[in-house]
Design an enzyme around this catalytic site. Structure first.
Site, mmCIF file in Angstrom:
data_model
loop_
_atom_site.group_PDB
_atom_site.id
_atom_site.type_symbol
_atom_site.label_atom_id
_atom_site.label_comp_id
_atom_site.label_asym_id
_atom_site.label_seq_id
_atom_site.Cartn_x
_atom_site.Cartn_y
_atom_site.Cartn_z
ATOM 1 N N GLY A 86 -3.332 -22.017 4.442
ATOM 2 C CA GLY A 86 -4.409 -21.894 3.683
ATOM 3 C C GLY A 86 -4.210 -22.742 2.258
ATOM 4 O O GLY A 86 -3.363 -22.084 1.498
ATOM 5 N N SER A 87 -5.404 -23.292 1.954
ATOM 6 C CA SER A 87 -5.400 -23.582 0.360
ATOM 7 C C SER A 87 -5.648 -22.479 -0.520
ATOM 8 O O SER A 87 -6.307 -21.179 0.014
ATOM 9 C CB SER A 87 -6.216 -24.622 0.313
ATOM 10 O OG SER A 87 -5.964 -25.929 0.839
ATOM 11 N N GLY A 88 -5.775 -22.567 -1.771
ATOM 12 C CA GLY A 88 -5.773 -21.378 -2.661
ATOM 13 C C GLY A 88 -4.709 -20.902 -3.309
ATOM 14 O O GLY A 88 -4.734 -20.042 -4.053
ATOM 15 N N HIS A 89 -3.447 -21.536 -2.872
ATOM 16 C CA HIS A 89 -2.193 -20.731 -3.412
ATOM 17 C C HIS A 89 -1.330 -21.821 -4.225
ATOM 18 O O HIS A 89 -0.259 -21.801 -4.378
ATOM 19 C CB HIS A 89 -1.210 -20.429 -2.023
ATOM 20 C CG HIS A 89 -1.963 -19.461 -1.117
ATOM 21 N ND1 HIS A 89 -2.540 -18.351 -1.518
ATOM 22 C CD2 HIS A 89 -2.267 -19.601 0.133
ATOM 23 C CE1 HIS A 89 -2.929 -17.712 -0.559
ATOM 24 N NE2 HIS A 89 -2.804 -18.410 0.482
ATOM 25 N N LYS B 119 4.485 -18.854 6.879
ATOM 26 C CA LYS B 119 4.050 -17.619 6.404
ATOM 27 C C LYS B 119 3.606 -16.707 7.603
ATOM 28 O O LYS B 119 2.860 -17.257 8.511
ATOM 29 C CB LYS B 119 3.356 -17.548 5.154
ATOM 30 C CG LYS B 119 3.863 -18.597 4.065
ATOM 31 C CD LYS B 119 3.049 -18.608 2.865
ATOM 32 C CE LYS B 119 1.464 -18.520 3.013
ATOM 33 N NZ LYS B 119 1.442 -20.117 3.352
ATOM 34 N N ASP C 59 -1.560 -18.710 11.117
ATOM 35 C CA ASP C 59 -0.463 -19.653 10.760
ATOM 36 C C ASP C 59 0.278 -19.667 12.024
ATOM 37 O O ASP C 59 0.843 -20.704 12.227
ATOM 38 C CB ASP C 59 0.214 -19.321 9.230
ATOM 39 C CG ASP C 59 -0.653 -19.661 8.164
ATOM 40 O OD1 ASP C 59 -1.639 -20.257 8.271
ATOM 41 O OD2 ASP C 59 -0.136 -19.478 7.043
ATOM 42 N N HIS D 15 -4.336 -13.224 -0.303
ATOM 43 C CA HIS D 15 -5.438 -13.355 0.117
ATOM 44 C C HIS D 15 -6.394 -12.439 -0.197
ATOM 45 O O HIS D 15 -7.739 -12.220 0.124
ATOM 46 C CB HIS D 15 -5.416 -13.476 1.728
ATOM 47 C CG HIS D 15 -4.786 -14.502 2.171
ATOM 48 N ND1 HIS D 15 -3.393 -14.286 2.719
ATOM 49 C CD2 HIS D 15 -4.488 -16.155 2.227
ATOM 50 C CE1 HIS D 15 -2.796 -15.541 3.054
ATOM 51 N NE2 HIS D 15 -3.348 -16.395 2.634
#
Length: 328
Positions: free
Chosen positions: A53-56, A104, A109, A217
């Protein structure tokens, strides 16, 4: 919510576009995907991919390039990328020697990367993967097990060096198994992260409160406490880690002090200074050190500490090797 965005629903698409256009000398975006691919010429070596996921950011697209990842796939914010997007990354990374995936440990995932692996094998692309589970604040007996967090970047770096020198897919897979068993991470938060489409933090902390053990998250941690000095926070994280860290590290230890997105580098270096003092007091040989915002949680204020027990001089050589990426 104050953010420099246009429409919340377009954040990932526009971020990937901006990243690929800004760093067009290093990477490009696969058309009609959120996959970032390196620009260097194919050399017949094993391809490495990662994502989630994006945001990292800068993880994982910021680590695509010579010496690290061949490609990274960017899912929606805090959401696993779909198998078809992961398959596109596999196809782009394949140079004829197979593709290795660094995943991860989150249920979405793991499921989607494994599905993409099966799809790739139907195309006669040989694929293997490792699941990174370095977050020690989650019990190993938990249904999903320990989460994959900032320690994933050590896996990127060492395996990237191994791929660069021409290791086979089986050799990289065996090395990955050894590395993952020697990485441990724990984090803390001063504030929660705000997902643009949600519009408010995933959790809130009082002005005088911190939380130990949070996930990237916004998953809950193991303890909420009053704000402490950097020395106090460092002591908590170091003690927690050293209760698990392997005593045998022939080539010393490596540390990663990782900002969660909204923590100034000034504070990260203060924290790193305290961590190094504590490790020196325990006579640990810290052979590698890295500080920065590398595996973030959007705008979370906080920090994580990762320790790797270096079992081979090659691991240390790999961590110190130069790369040509956006963010390392």
């Amino acid at each position: 919510m104050k953010k420099i965005i246009n429409q919340p629903s377009a954040v990932v698409d526009e971020m990937v576009s901006g990243l690929s256009r800004t760093h067009s000398d290093l990477v490009h975006r696969l058309e009609d995907t959120n996959v970032i691919v390196h620009n260097h010429e194919h050399s017949g070596k094993v391809g490495l991919i990662s994502g989630g996921g994006s945001g990292h950011e800068p993880a994982h697209a910021g680590f695509v390039g010579q010496g690290m990842l061949s490609a990274a796939v960017c899912g929606e914010i805090f959401t696993s990328p779909t198998p078809d997007q992961i398959l596109k990354a596999i196809e782009a990374a394949d140079e004829g020697a197979g593709v290795f995936m660094i995943v991860k440990n989150y249920s979405g995932d793991v499921m989607n990367f494994e599905m993409a692996e099966e799809m790739a094998e139907m195309e006669d692309i040989q694929v293997k993967h490792i699941v990174v589970d370095d977050d020690i604040t989650v019990a190993k007996s938990d249904t999903q097990g320990r989460r994959g967090v900032a320690g994933t970047l050590f896996v990127h770096k060492i395996l990237g060096y191994a791929a660069e020198r021409g290791d086979s897919l089986d050799q990289i897979s065996n090395l990955a198994e050894k590395i993952v068993k020697n990485i441990w991470t724990v984090g803390l938060a001063l504030s929660g992260a705000t997902v643009p489409e949600v519009g408010k933090p995933g959790f809130t902390l009082a002005d005088d409160e911190i939380e130990f053990g949070i996930g990237i998250h916004g998953e809950p941690g193991y303890s909420r406490e009053k704000i402490q000095s950097s020395q106090g926070m460092a002591t908590e994280l170091v003690d927690k880690l050293l209760a698990e860290v392997a005593n045998d590290a022939p080539s010393g230890y490596g540390i990663l002090v990782n900002g969660m997105g909204a923590t100034p580098l000034m504070e990260q270096y203060i924290f790193a200074n305290d961590v190094l003092d504590l490790l020196e007091e325990k006579s640990l040989n810290v052979a590698f050190k890295k500080v920065g915002n590398l595996m973030t949680s959007i705008d979370m204020a906080g920090i994580s500490l990762t320790i790797i027990a270096l079992q081979d001089n090659f691991w240390l050589e790999a961590l110190n090797a130069p790369v040509n990426t956006i963010a390392w």
